[in-house]
Structures are given as structure tokens and as C-alpha cells.
Design a protein around this motif. Structure first.
Motif, short mmCIF file in Angstrom:
data_model
loop_
_atom_site.label_atom_id
_atom_site.label_comp_id
_atom_site.label_asym_id
_atom_site.label_seq_id
_atom_site.Cartn_x
_atom_site.Cartn_y
_atom_site.Cartn_z
N VAL A 1 0.85 -1.20 0.00
CA VAL A 1 0.00 0.00 0.00
C VAL A 1 0.88 1.24 0.00
N ARG A 2 0.27 2.36 -0.33
CA ARG A 2 1.01 3.62 -0.34
C ARG A 2 1.48 3.98 1.06
N ARG A 3 0.59 3.79 2.02
CA ARG A 3 0.90 4.17 3.38
C ARG A 3 0.22 3.19 4.31
N LEU A 4 0.99 2.44 5.06
CA LEU A 4 0.38 1.47 5.95
C LEU A 4 -0.06 2.19 7.21
N PRO A 5 -1.36 2.30 7.41
CA PRO A 5 -1.81 3.13 8.53
C PRO A 5 -1.63 2.42 9.85
N GLY A 6 -1.02 3.10 10.79
CA GLY A 6 -1.02 2.58 12.14
C GLY A 6 0.00 1.52 12.50
N LEU A 7 0.51 0.77 11.53
CA LEU A 7 1.46 -0.30 11.87
C LEU A 7 2.89 0.17 11.66
N ASN A 8 3.76 -0.21 12.61
CA ASN A 8 5.17 0.07 12.38
C ASN A 8 5.79 -1.10 11.61
N GLU A 9 7.10 -1.03 11.38
CA GLU A 9 7.76 -2.03 10.52
C GLU A 9 7.65 -3.45 11.09
N VAL A 10 7.80 -3.57 12.40
CA VAL A 10 7.71 -4.91 13.00
C VAL A 10 6.33 -5.50 12.79
N GLU A 11 5.32 -4.68 13.03
CA GLU A 11 3.94 -5.16 12.91
C GLU A 11 3.59 -5.47 11.46
N LEU B 1 9.56 11.22 -18.66
CA LEU B 1 8.77 10.28 -17.85
C LEU B 1 7.47 10.91 -17.37
N ARG B 2 6.39 10.21 -17.67
CA ARG B 2 5.10 10.59 -17.13
C ARG B 2 4.87 9.75 -15.88
N ARG B 3 3.87 10.11 -15.12
CA ARG B 3 3.61 9.41 -13.87
C ARG B 3 3.48 7.91 -14.07
N HIS B 4 2.85 7.50 -15.16
CA HIS B 4 2.59 6.09 -15.35
C HIS B 4 3.89 5.29 -15.54
N ALA B 5 4.92 5.98 -15.98
CA ALA B 5 6.20 5.29 -16.21
C ALA B 5 7.01 5.13 -14.93
N CYS B 6 6.50 5.73 -13.86
CA CYS B 6 7.22 5.67 -12.58
C CYS B 6 6.57 4.66 -11.64
N PRO B 7 7.36 4.08 -10.73
CA PRO B 7 6.78 3.11 -9.80
C PRO B 7 5.95 3.82 -8.74
N PRO B 8 5.03 3.12 -8.11
CA PRO B 8 4.34 3.71 -6.97
C PRO B 8 5.29 3.74 -5.78
N ILE B 9 4.92 4.48 -4.78
CA ILE B 9 5.67 4.48 -3.53
C ILE B 9 4.92 3.53 -2.61
N SER B 10 5.62 2.58 -2.07
CA SER B 10 4.93 1.50 -1.35
C SER B 10 5.54 1.20 0.01
N ASP B 11 4.68 0.75 0.91
CA ASP B 11 5.10 0.12 2.16
C ASP B 11 4.84 -1.36 1.98
N GLY B 12 5.81 -2.20 2.30
CA GLY B 12 5.55 -3.63 2.16
C GLY B 12 6.70 -4.49 2.61
N ALA B 13 6.43 -5.77 2.72
CA ALA B 13 7.42 -6.74 3.18
C ALA B 13 7.26 -8.03 2.40
N ALA B 14 8.35 -8.81 2.37
CA ALA B 14 8.29 -10.10 1.69
C ALA B 14 9.24 -11.06 2.38
N ALA B 15 8.97 -12.34 2.23
CA ALA B 15 9.84 -13.35 2.83
C ALA B 15 9.85 -14.60 1.97
N VAL B 16 10.98 -15.29 2.01
CA VAL B 16 11.19 -16.51 1.23
C VAL B 16 11.83 -17.53 2.15
N VAL B 17 11.48 -18.80 1.98
CA VAL B 17 12.23 -19.86 2.65
C VAL B 17 12.97 -20.64 1.57
N LEU B 18 14.26 -20.82 1.75
CA LEU B 18 15.08 -21.64 0.86
C LEU B 18 15.37 -22.96 1.56
#
Lengths: 351, 170, 386
Positions: A15-25, A197-214
Motif C-alpha cells: 500500500v502507499r501508506r500502511l496506517p497505524g502499523l510500524n515495521e515490526v507489525e 517520464l510521465r507518472r505512469h512510467a514511474c513506480p508507486p511508492i509503497s510500504d511492504g514486506a516479503a519473505a522466502v524460505v530456501l
């Protein structure tokens, strides 16, 4: 080389802005999910490695706080890179090659929302000659886009079409931030953010996390019915000086792709970490991808761009397609630094 | 490589001062927000993961041992025991306090680990492990959702806690 | 492919100082890297990969500075990794570099760790206001001082132990031409009379803030065998992490440190560290960490670490010399400090420590820690192959 595979992948809903949660949450549910999906607990993980950036968090030692979300007790074998999680995955892959452990957890995340991302990224530059000019990330990408146009290697319509295709494909991705797109002609009527560059050619600004198990060898087979085997992985960096590079090419991607063995077989899917639409073509050429390759079925970073995680997500998304049987052989790419200065390429295969 | 004659005799530039300013809007997070709301109501609320979990004050969102979110709030006492401390004698940018001052680790009754707090209303060389302290708040009208609403901890007047009662926290 | 052997074949470091006005960041890392390459009798082109580590980027005011440093470190066209594990980073960076060789991925890896903290403001970066908390802790010393007080209480150590460590390490630093602090006229009285910063830690018992860099060239067994100078063979590598704060955490002798030491000793075949290790470089940024780490690392029984210090066991003429280089108490470029411990341990094995050499050192321990005593990185290096 030891057989190592991606056996699990999880990401947040970006999301653009994760409301209320900090990075750990923000991170905790993603870590819970990536382990729960395969029924593995933290104490059975041989090595944990993460990627994040203090400058995005606005705090020194910011990765320390997110360790609270891992359950690092009893003490774990753990390390961290101040880079995209794709490089944390590389470090974990190396560790698995040594042969003393069989599983690794990789995670990465950021909230871009606390700071002004374009301003923050100006700090990621030569501090003596370049940073004092405060060139922001969009302007630098625009320099590269301009070089492509001048060389006749792309048109503004190409950029718009790439943006349209990525975001339309993102409609099928429940984690994507931007889903769906207006049509190409419509996009071309938009004003420039920083020409060309127009807006569409630019990435959004996002808050997010990801994880992988190898996991390696038999451990991988025990954890996944169809592991996504890493057949090759390599990364290279180029000079920092923009003026000394041909911005229309990505030699580091080409070298990494060669070393990772991209050309050794047919590629079904490519997940490319091209935050700017103008960069997709550069990477496609550097990797020698033909027109039959499906590029960014996830929607790519144009649909969701959590800094420090977007590269890891490319690997995760490519792996998932293999694990679901939708592809047999895939390329995943991650980038770091302005204008594709550093690049990682990973080749994944299903059985 | 030739020499640039026009620059001869000119003092070389040895450093460049480049002021940089970045503004960040921090999100407290759910657990910290709950805690700070409690502070604004003059309550100190710890959190734990389920009824058997350890009580964390201030809560940071997770039980770090379990890697799971804390789910229950537990009000802890405003009184506690000093388990350790140091006397800070160093001025630094952004500190806003006069030195020397005492920074203590305070185990509030009901909490499972100590929190850090300023200790005042006692000469700094009389602060000791085992000292019983209690929170001194700002005036009610000035209460806000920030830890600064607790001005400091001061001696509560109780007898020192016996070493055995807090020994495992030392 | 089984775990490959790793040889330390080149070591270099800068002259550490409060402000290295004479070099840019690139100049600083190159000074160390060029010395390591010269020591290894190699050139930039011989290096397969670069692993660089440093602490928070706020110390220099540059986000991810390794991007800018790629050119200075001959990394263009090569793989480059940037490690950040807080204070232990210099050590963990060396471990990541070692793992590239252990895994058989590369033959020759250049690893560099640095901090140019004069570029920004280190105290500020260490005390960046944590949101929603009033700024109480005046830097790292303010965080650790209460735990040092706990150690003193638990162990019954007399008050002067910390001062003995400061005196020893500062005197040792005078034998190390690279050390930042060169306090030739230091005395116990001067240490005692120096100002208390965070009681019980005095100014003279506190590490300086330094600009500096350290570099090593790590090679495969083939590279080690071919080297003209004696390599230091890596006999064990380990890292451990635990959360910063949790109920029941031992902040004085963290479990992570004990587990990490047990792991590295097991790999190196060490059953009695006190007898089998000839020299130790441990991360002591505040004097009292020496007795605390002596216990945590199993050199002394719980509560008895201070006795080794007091008896002179850890002096250069004692039988377990600790921090002959002067340690972190003499030089603290935060990102490099951990790697300096690893490098100095290797220098002892290779007979390169000059005036602070312990003759006949054949097994050495390098130790680094970071965060709230929660990140540990260690290696054992020796004259013999594992």
C-alpha cells in the motif's frame, strides 16, 4: 553446486501508506505466513538473513527492531545486508552451498511512507560531486529514458504500453498496489513528471514486506511438492558515475545473466525489477529474452514497489509460478542503485 | 596527466560542507499507540502474548521470544525497583537535560522486564540498586500520548527492595 | 562440494584517527585495500568479489555508500555485497566473505570494513531520537553503563578493574602504529582522574570515535598454499543474534555470545579456550567489557573474569594476551572495529604484528559484538590448516 530451492514465499498487501502499523507489525504476519505455509518453525531454520535500509526507516540500526518479529530465541544464526532482500537471498544461498545447514529464511521490507522517498534517495549518491546537486531518483531515471529515446531504442509509447501491460496484469495479483490501467493513448496525454517520464512510467511508492524460505536437496523436497530450484544466481555492479556508463545498456545484467545460465534453456517467465517503465526494455535486451517470454505477470514494480523488497519479490513471484506448475523455467532479476547500477539475476526451474 | 596552470597556487578544496535535511513521519505502531493512549490517561499499560506471556513495558508490538504480536494489555504499577542505573555526565545534541542526571532501569511491579527512565528528586550519588521509585507525571492538563508525560521517577519512600526480589533482572 | 578451507593472505588497515581530513571515503577504503592487496601480492584484477561492511549510513550521511565506492574498490564488473549488522559488522563482513570461499563460489575475495564518522556526527547518529521516547540514553555508553554496573554487582569485582583494562589497552596501542589513540604518557592516575561520563564508565575507559578502514584478502586453499607469506588459516567461523530486550534476558553475559563461542571452538577443535588459544582480539569499547567477555567466551568462570585482568593474565606478558593492538579502546571506526579484531588476530598468526606481536602465536580468536550486546561474530585463525 548444491541443489537449493525456493519452497515458500509470502508478501504483504502493498500500500502507499500502511496506517497505524510500524515495521515490526508490518513484517510479522509475513514471517508467520511464510513459515506456517510449510509448517516450519523458527528453531528449525538454519540461517536467517534480511535486507533493509536505515535511510528509509529514518532510524539508525533499524533492522534491529524488526528482529523482534522473528522469534530469535534461542539465539539464531542471522545476518543482514543494507540492500534489497534479493542480496540477502544470495547470502543465504551461499551459506546453504557450504553444506552445514538445510534451510534458510530470507526477508526484507521497508516503509517508504515515513520520508519523502525522492529526497531520501538523493542521499544514495557520490556525496562530493553528485549528491549536493540533489538529483532525485525520478530525474535520474529520466536521464536514462532520454538516452533511450535519443538512441532510437525506445519511444514514449513503448513506456506507456509497458506501464499499461504491467498494471493490467497486476489485476490478478492480490498483493499489488496499483491494479488496472487506462489505455495507452490515454496515458500518453498525461503531463510529464520529469520529461520524458510521465507518472505512469514511474513506480508507486509503497510500504511492504516479503519473505522466502530456501531449502536444499531432500529438505526442499520434504517441504514443497514442486520446489523452484535455483539453477544459477549471480550479481554484478557497474561504475557509480553516470557519465561513464552507457545508460541504454545493462552490462552487469548481461554478465549476471550469462553466469546464471539464462541462455541454457527456454525461459517461460521473467520477473524483472524495472521500477521505471523505461528500464524494462534495457533488461529484456541484456538478458536476451525473446518475445515469447511473459514479463512480469505479477505486475512487477510498476504495480508495487516496496523498496528493499521489490527485488526479493521478483524471485518469489517467479518461484511461485514454477511451484504452481504455470512455468518450468524462469528468470528473476533485482536491481540496486540509480539507473540499474547493480543487478542480480536468478534462474529458477521446476522438476 | 597534465597540470592545470590556472589552478596553481590555489588552496586545494579539502572538504565540502553539504547540509542535508530529511523529514520523517514516524508511525508509532499499534502496540505503542495503545501504550501512549494509556499514558495520556495516566496509566502504564504493558502487553503480553496471551495470559501466560511475559508483560512487556513499553510494548513494541511483539513478544520478541515468540515473534508474535502481543494481544493483551496489562496495567502495571506506577511503582517499581531500580535494577541498575548510570549517571550521565555527557552533553549531546538534542538531549535537553542538565548533566549530571541519572538514567535508571526500572522494573515496575507487574512488568517482566525493566524500562529506562530518568530518576530525579534524589542526589545522584544516592541512587542505588533496589531503590523503590514511582512515576512523577506532568500536570493533568499537560498529559499527552508521549512518554514525556512521565516527567521522571522519584523515590517512593518505601524501604529498598531486597536483592533477591530483583536479582534475576540485574 | 564440501566446505572449502579459507586462508587469510593479505591484511591492511588505515592509520585510524579522529578526522582523516586527508582522504575522502574512497581514499580511506583504498588505503586499507591497497595495503591488503600489496600484502597478498595481488592486484585489483586478481579479486573475484568484494564484500564491504559498515555501520549505519547516518554516520557518513550517505545512503548505501558502497554504490559510490564500487569504483574505488575495483568492484566494477564484479559481485559486491554490503553487510550491516550493527557493531559486529566488521566481523560478520569477514564471515560473509569467508563463506564465499567456503562455498567454493570464489577463490579470492577482498573484504573491507570502514567508518568515516567525522563526515557526519557520530554521537548524533548514535542518539538519533527514537520516536515516541524522550532522548535519555546519551550514546552507547549510556546504554551499557547500567549493565556494567550489574556485572560489578554480580561478580563483586573491585572498582579499579575497568581502569586496569583501559591502562593496558592504551599502552598496547602505543605499540600499534595504526592505532588512533597514542597515549604514551597514560598512567593509572590519569585514567582514574578522567571525567566520569556514564558512571561507572570514565572518559579514559571509553572508546574514541575514529575514521578508519580495514581490509583483508581471503583466498581458497590453493591460493593459501601458493602464497609466499604464511597465511592464517580460518579454523572456525560463527555468528549468533538474539533480540534486544526480552523478559529474562542476560545482558551481562548474553546466551548468544556463549553459543557463538561454543560453536566456533567446536569447529576449531578447541576444548579448553584458556589453554589452547594463544592470543585474543575481543571487542572492548568500554573497559569493563574485558572481564565480561572473558567470562562470556569461557576463558574464566562466571564471576571470575575480573580476576584474570587483575592478575595480569591478559597483559602482553601474561599467558592470555588480550587486545595487544590496543583494541577498540584505542581505535573505533565503528564499521571497521569488528574486522580489525579479526584482522589483528590473523596478523598475530602471520607474525605481522610488529611491536605488539606475541611470539609463537599459533591459535588466535577474533571477536566482535554489536547492538545491545545481541549480535556476535567470531573466528578462530591458526597457523595450521583445519
Amino acid at each position: 553446486m548444491r541443489d537449493v530451492a525456493v519452497v515458500s514465499f509470502a508478501q504483504s498487501k502493498h500500500v502507499r501508506r500502511l496506517p497505524g502499523l510500524n515495521e515490526v507489525e508490518m513484517l510479522m504476519p509475513v514471517l508467520g505466513e511464510v513459515r506456517d505455509k510449510i509448517g516450519i518453525t523458527q528453531d528449525r531454520i538454519g540461517f536467517t538473513c534480511s535486507g533493509s535500509s536505515d535511510y528509509l526507516a529514518g532510524q539508525a540500526f533499524s533492522f534491529v527492531m524488526t528482529l523482534d518479529g522473528v522469534g530469535a530465541w534461542p539465539p539464531i544464526v542471522e545476518s543482514h545486508v543494507e540492500m534489497d532482500g534479493a542480496w540477502a537471498l544470495y547470502e543465504a544461498w551461499v551459506k546453504l552451498q557450504i553444506g552445514e545447514i538445510d534451510t534458510a529464511l530470507v526477508y526484507s521490507y521497508s516503509k517508504s511512507s515515513p520520508g519523502e522517498l525522492r529526497d531520501v534517495l538523493t542521499r544514495q549518491l557520490d556525496p562530493y560531486y553528485v549528491a549536493p546537486l540533489w538529483p532525485d531518483s525520478v530525474s535520474l531515471a529520466a536521464l536514462q529514458a532520454r538516452a533511450l529515446l535519443d538512441a532510437g531504442l525506445a519511444t514514449e509509447r513503448d513506456f506507456a504500453e509497458i506501464a499499461r501491460r504491467n498494471r493490467t496484469d497486476a489485476s490478478a495479483n492480490p498483493h499489488a498496489q496499483l491494479k488496472g490501467s487506462r489505455d495507452t493513448n490515454d496515458l500518453l496525454n498525461d503531463p510529464y513528471i520529469v520529461a520524458p517520464l510521465r507518472r505512469h512510467a514511474c513506480p508507486p511508492i509503497s510500504d511492504g514486506a516479503a519473505a522466502v524460505v530456501l531449502a536444499a536437496g531432500d529438505a526442499a523436497r520434504a517441504l514443497s511438492e514442486r520446489p523452484a530450484w535455483i539453477r544459477g544466481i549471480d550479481h554484478r555492479i557497474e561504475t557509480h558515475a553516470f557519465g561513464a556508463r552507457n545508460l541504454t545498456e545493462s552490462p552487469s545484467t548481461r554478465i549476471a545473466g550469462d553466469r546464471a545460465g539464462v541462455a541454457r534453456g527456454k525461459i517461460d517467465v521473467a520477473e524483472l525489477h524495472a521500477p521505471f517503465a523505461s528500464q524494462e526494455g534495457i533488461l529484456k535486451r541484456a538478458l536476451g529474452l525473446s518475445e515469447t517470454v511473459a514479463i512480469n505477470p505479477s505486475g512487477g514494480p510498476l504495480a508495487a514497489n516496496p523498496m528493499m523488497a521489490a527485488g526479493l519479490i521478483r524471485i518469489g513471484e517467479a518461484a511461485e509460478r514454477i511451484r504452481r506448475g504455470e512455468a518450468d523455467r524462469a528468470v528473476a532479476h533485482a536491481t540496486s542503485g540509480h539507473c540499474l547500477q547493480q543487478n542480480l539475476v536468478c534462474v529458477l526451474e521446476g522438476d | 596527466m597534465g597540470r592545470i596552470t590556472a589552478l596553481e597556487g590555489i588552496e586545494p578544496v579539502r572538504s565540502v560542507k553539504t547540509p542535508a535535511r530529511l523529514e520523517y513521519n514516524f508511525t508509532a505502531g499499534l502496540a505503542t499507540s495503545r501504550f501512549l493512549k494509556g499514558i495520556s490517561r495516566k496509566k502504564i499499560l504493558g502487553e503480553r502474548c496471551g495470559a501466560e506471556g511475559k508483560v512487556y513495558v513499553p510494548p513494541r508490538g511483539s513478544d520478541p521470544v515468540l515473534g508474535r504480536p502481543t494481544t493483551e494489555q496489562v496495567e502495571v504499577s506506577q511503582r517499581g525497583t531500580v535494577t541498575s542505573f548510570c549517571v550521565v555526565n555527557l552533553q549531546f545534541y538534542g538531549q535537553g537535560m542538565e548533566v549530571p542526571y541519572v538514567c535508571g532501569l526500572i522494573l515496575l511491579d507487574g512488568a517482566d522486564l525493566p524500562l529506562m527512565g530518568l530518576i530525579q528528586e534524589i542526589p545522584y550519588d544516592q541512587v542505588r540498586m533496589g531503590l523503590r521509585v514511582e512515576a512523577r507525571w506532568v500536570d493533568d492538563a499537560a498529559l499527552k500520548p508521549t512518554l514525556a508525560s512521565i516527567r521522571y521517577f522519584k523515590p517512593s519512600g518505601e524501604a529498598d527492595a531486597p536483592y533477591e526480589s530483583y536479582r534475576e533482572h540485574v | 562440494m564440501a566446505k572449502q578451507r579459507v586462508a587469510v593472505v593479505g591484511i591492511g588497515q588505515t592509520k585510524h584517527d579522529s578526522i582523516r581530513k586527508d582522504v575522502s571515503m574512497a581514499g580511506l577504503v583504498r588505503e586499507a585495500a591497497l595495503r591488503a592487496l600489496a600484502d597478498a601480492e595481488m592486484d585489483w584484477k586478481d579479486i573475484d568479489a568484494v564484500v564491504i561492511g559498515k555501520a549505519p549510513d547516518f554516520f557518513e550521511g550517505v545512503m548505501m555508500p558502497e554504490g559510490y565506492l564500487a569504483d574505488a574498490l575495483g568492484a566494477v564488473g564484479k559481485p559486491m555485497l554490503r553487510v550491516h549488522t550493527a557493531g559486529s559488522v566488521g566481523g560478520s563482513t569477514a564471515l560473509v566473505a569467508a563463506s564465499l570461499v567456503q562455498a567454493g563460489v570464489h577463490e579470492r575475495v577482498l573484504t573491507v570494513a570502514f567508518e568515516k564518522q567525522s563526515e557526519s556526527e557520530a554521537m548524533w547518529a548514535l542518539s538519533l531520537p527514537i520516536p515516541f521516547q524522550p532522548p535519555l540514553v546519551a550514546g552507547a555508553g549510556g546504554y551499557f553503563a547500567p549493565h556494567i554496573r550489574s556485572y560489578i554487582r554480580r561478580s563483586g569485582a573491585p572498582d579499579h578493574i575497568g581502569m586496569l583494562v583501559a591502562l593496558k589497552d592504551r599502552r598496547n596501542g602505543c605499540k600499534n602504529p595504526y592505532a588512533h589513540l597514542q597515549e604514551h604518557d597514560i598512567t593509572l592516575e590519569k585514567v582514574r582522574d578522567s571525567i566520569m561520563l556514564w558512571d561507572p564508565i570514565r572518559y579514559s575507559e571509553t572508546c574514541p570515535s575514529s575514521d578508519g578502514a580495514c581490509a583483508m584478502v581471503l583466498g581458497s586453499e590453493k591460493v593459501g598454499d601458493a602464497a609466499t607469506k604464511r597465511p592464517a588459516w580460518v579454523r572456525g567461523t560463527a555468528m549468533r543474534s538474539e533480540p534486544t530486550m526480552f523478559a529474562g534476558r542476560d545482558q551481562v553475559s548474553p546466551q548468544g555470545g556463549r553459543d557463538c563461542a561454543a560453536d566456533v571452538y567446536r569447529q576449531a577443535g578447541i576444548r579448553s579456550p584458556r589453554r589452547e588459544i594463544d592470543v585474543v582480539e575481543m571487542y572492548v569499547p568500554f573497559s569493563w567489557f574485558e572481564p565480561m567477555w572473558l567470562e562470556n567466551l569461557g576463558f574464566a568462570e562466571v564471576g571470575a573474569g575480573w580476576k584474570l585482568t587483575e592478575a595480569g593474565v591478559t597483559a602482553m606478558d601474561g599467558d592470555l594476551p588480550v587486545n595487544c593492538s590496543g583494541g577498540v579502546l584505542c581505535s573505533n571506526p565503528i564499521g571497521a572495529s569488528g574486522m580489525l579484531r579479526f584482522a589483528e588476530a590473523a596478523m598475530q598468526i602471520r607474525g605481522q604484528a610488529g611491536e605488539h606481536q606475541i611470539d609463537g602465536a599459533r591459535v588466535a580468536l577474533g571477536h566482535a559484538y554489536g547492538g545491545g550486546s545481541q549480535f556476535f561474530a567470531m573466528w578462530v585463525v591458526g597457523a595450521e590448516k583445519p
